[in-house]
Design an enzyme around this catalytic site. Structure first.
Site, PDB file in Angstrom:
ATOM      1  N   ASP A  10      56.896  41.117  34.090  1.00  0.00           N
ATOM      2  CA  ASP A  10      57.384  42.005  33.037  1.00  0.00           C
ATOM      3  C   ASP A  10      57.593  43.408  33.600  1.00  0.00           C
ATOM      4  O   ASP A  10      57.910  43.568  34.776  1.00  0.00           O
ATOM      5  CB  ASP A  10      56.377  41.995  31.872  1.00  0.00           C
ATOM      6  CG  ASP A  10      57.050  42.087  30.520  1.00  0.00           C
ATOM      7  OD1 ASP A  10      57.612  43.150  30.217  1.00  0.00           O
ATOM      8  OD2 ASP A  10      57.018  41.098  29.755  1.00  0.00           O
ATOM      9  N   ASP A  70      41.936  47.641  24.826  1.00  0.00           N
ATOM     10  CA  ASP A  70      41.931  46.230  24.440  1.00  0.00           C
ATOM     11  C   ASP A  70      42.152  45.297  25.625  1.00  0.00           C
ATOM     12  O   ASP A  70      42.074  44.077  25.472  1.00  0.00           O
ATOM     13  CB  ASP A  70      42.992  45.958  23.378  1.00  0.00           C
ATOM     14  CG  ASP A  70      42.686  46.642  22.058  1.00  0.00           C
ATOM     15  OD1 ASP A  70      41.577  47.211  21.938  1.00  0.00           O
ATOM     16  OD2 ASP A  70      43.546  46.640  21.161  1.00  0.00           O
ATOM     17  N   HIS A  94      56.468  47.121  27.194  1.00  0.00           N
ATOM     18  CA  HIS A  94      56.692  45.714  26.876  1.00  0.00           C
ATOM     19  C   HIS A  94      55.654  44.823  27.538  1.00  0.00           C
ATOM     20  O   HIS A  94      55.072  43.941  26.902  1.00  0.00           O
ATOM     21  CB  HIS A  94      58.100  45.310  27.313  1.00  0.00           C
ATOM     22  CG  HIS A  94      58.514  43.950  26.859  1.00  0.00           C
ATOM     23  ND1 HIS A  94      58.347  42.827  27.630  1.00  0.00           N
ATOM     24  CD2 HIS A  94      59.077  43.523  25.707  1.00  0.00           C
ATOM     25  CE1 HIS A  94      58.801  41.770  26.978  1.00  0.00           C
ATOM     26  NE2 HIS A  94      59.242  42.166  25.809  1.00  0.00           N
ATOM     27  N   SER A 133      60.092  37.191  22.848  1.00  0.00           N
ATOM     28  CA  SER A 133      59.116  37.651  23.837  1.00  0.00           C
ATOM     29  C   SER A 133      57.688  37.392  23.368  1.00  0.00           C
ATOM     30  O   SER A 133      56.904  36.754  24.076  1.00  0.00           O
ATOM     31  CB  SER A 133      59.309  39.137  24.120  1.00  0.00           C
ATOM     32  OG  SER A 133      60.335  39.349  25.040  1.00  0.00           O
TER      33      SER A 133
END
Length: 389
Positions: free
Chosen positions: A61, A70, A96, A267
Site C-alpha cells: 500500500d 491502535d 490509505h 479496499s
C-alpha cells in the site's frame, strides 16, 4: 482517548471529489458503535478460537503509520519500494495503508483497549510494503516511469520476508488495464510458497465496470463490497473473478497520525478478507491457499442462487464458520499454479480521455498504470483537539 469531533469534509481519494457528512463525536463508544462490519462477519464468534496471533499480513500500500495507538506494537519495519514522495508527518503519507492495516489488525488502545478501532485479526502483525504513493502526493507522477514493477517486486519481497497473507487493497480498473507478466508471475510465486493473495475487485461498478488487476490474476482472492444491509455496494465492480464479498461501506479505520477516518470502497473489503484469512492461518497454519479459498467460499453467508455470482462471489465472508469447517480438513501439498497471460501487457493506465470511465487516479506505477483506485473513497477525517468549523 482524547475527545474529538468529526470534520465535515470528506475527500474522495480516487476521484478528488468532496462530500459533506454530518459531524459525529469520535469518542470510543461512537467509534465502536460504527464498527458494524465486525458483527456482520461474526468476529466475536471467531475470536473464541483465535484473534490472529502468530500471523503476519503484508499490506502492499502507501505505507503504514506504526505509531498510531491502535497499531502500536503490531507493525514490523517497512520496506519502501517507491523511495520518494511524502514521509511521516506529511498529509500525503500512509493514510490509505494505515487504514487498511487497522481493519486487519487494529487492537484499540487505552484502558482495556476500549478506545479506538478493532481489526478483524487484532493479534496479527502487519508487514508494510510501500508500493504506491497517496493520490495527493506531489511526486506521484514520477512513478509513471521510475517505479514500474513495484507491485511485482513487493509481492516477491513479502513472500520472501515472512508474510503469511498478502493484502493488496489497490488496483487498476481503467479501460486500458491489462495483465502484466511480472505481476502475474510474482503472484504465482507467492501462491507456490503457500501464501494466500487478496485484492480489491474494483470500484468501477458505476463507471465502466472494467476488469481490475491484480484482482483478476489467477489464484487471487478478489473481494467485492457490501453495505450494512448486505446489499452489493453500487460502486463495487461485478466480474467473473469475484471470490467473496466483505463490508465496504461506512467503514471506520485509523488514519496516519492519531486520528480516524470513515470510508467506502473495495479496499476495506479486501482488508476484511485478509483479516479473515489471518484468523484461519492462525488456527490452521498448514492449510494451502486453495484450501483457504474453498473454506471462505463454502462457508460464506447469503450465498447467491447457484453458489456464486459476479456481484458477491460466493457470498459474505464468515470467518467463524470457516474456522469451524477447517477443523475437518487435513493440509494438502501446495502445487504452484502456472503463470498466465504471459503474452499480454498491462497497458498505459488511465488517461485524460479515460477519466470519465474510471475511478482510477491512484498513482499509476506499473507500466504507468496501477493506481490506488480501490480506495476508501468518501473519507471523513477525525482529528484530535479540533472542533467542527
Amino acid at each position: 482517548m482524547t475527545k474529538t469531533v468529526l470534520r465535515g469534509a470528506a475527500v474522495a481519494l480516487s476521484c478528488a471529489a468532496l462530500a459533506v457528512l454530518p459531524a459525529v463525536p469520535a469518542r470510543a463508544d461512537a467509534l465502536r458503535a460504527q464498527e458494524w462490519a465486525l458483527q456482520a462477519v461474526h468476529a466475536q464468534q471467531a475470536w473464541r478460537t483465535t484473534k490472529g496471533a502468530g500471523v503476519t499480513v503484508a499490506v502492499l500500500d502507501t505505507g503504514v503509520d506504526a505509531n498510531h495507538p491502535d497499531l502500536d506494537g503490531q507493525v514490523l519495519p517497512e520496506q519502501d519500494l517507491v523511495g520518494f514522495g511524502a514521509g511521516p508527518g506529511d498529509t500525503a503519507w500512509a493514510q490509505h495503508g494505515t487504514g487498511m492495516a487497522s481493519i486487519i489488525a487494529g487492537h484499540g488502545h487505552g484502558a482495556g483497549r476500549q478506545d479506538g478501532v478493532l481489526g478483524l485479526a487484532p493479534q496479527a502483525r502487519i508487514l508494510p510494503v510501500r508500493v504506491i504513493l497517496e493520490d495527493n502526493d506531489p511526486q506521484r507522477g514520477r512513478a509513471r516511469t521510475e517505479k514500474a514493477g513495484a507491485l511485482a517486486d513487493g509481492i516477491r519481497w513479502a513472500a520472501d520476508h515472512g508474510a503469511d497473507v498478502i493484502n493488496m487493497s489497490l488496483g487498476d480498473d481503467s479501460s486500458s488495464a491489462h495483465p502484466e507478466p511480472r505481476e502475474d508471475a510474482a503472484i504465482q510465486y507467492a501462491l507456490g510458497k503457500g501464501i494466500p493473495v487478496v485484492a480489491s475487485a474494483g470500484n468501477g461498478g458505476q463507471k465502466g465496470n472494467h476488469v481490475s488487476y491484480p484482482a483478476a490474476y489467477p489464484g487471487v482472492i478478489a473481494a467485492t463490497a457490501v453495505t450494512h444491509v448486505g446489499a452489493r455496494a453500487r460502486f463495487s465492480t461485478r466480474h467473473w473473478y469475484a471470490t467473496v464479498s466483505a463490508p465496504g461501506f461506512d467503514i471506520v479505520m485509523a488514519d496516519a497520525g492519531n486520528g480516524y477516518l470513515s470510508g467506502w470502497g473495495t479496499s476495506p473489503a479486501a482488508a476484511f478478507v485478509s483479516g479473515a484469512i489471518a484468523l484461519i492461518r492462525s488456527a490452521h497454519p498448514d492449510l494451502s491457499p486453495a484450501q483457504i479459498r474453498r473454506l471462505l467460499t463454502s462457508t460464506a453467508q447469503d450465498s447467491p442462487e447457484g453458489g456464486r455470482d459476479d456481484d458477491y462471489g460466493a457470498g459474505l465472508i464468515d470467518p467463524a464458520a470457516a474456522l469451524t469447517a477447517a477443523g475437518d480438513l487435513k493440509p494438502t501439498p501446495q502445487k504452484p499454479s502456472p503463470a498466465a497471460y504471459a503474452d499480454r501487457y498491462f497497458g498505459p493506465g488511465p488517461t485524460a480521455g479515460d477519466a470519465a470511465d474510471s475511478p482510477v487516479n491512484w498513482l499509476p506505477w506499473t507500466a504507468g498504470a496501477a493506481g490506488l483506485a480501490l480506495v476508501a473513497a468518501a473519507v471523513v477525517l477525525w482529528r484530535g483537539r479540533r472542533t467542527h468549523p
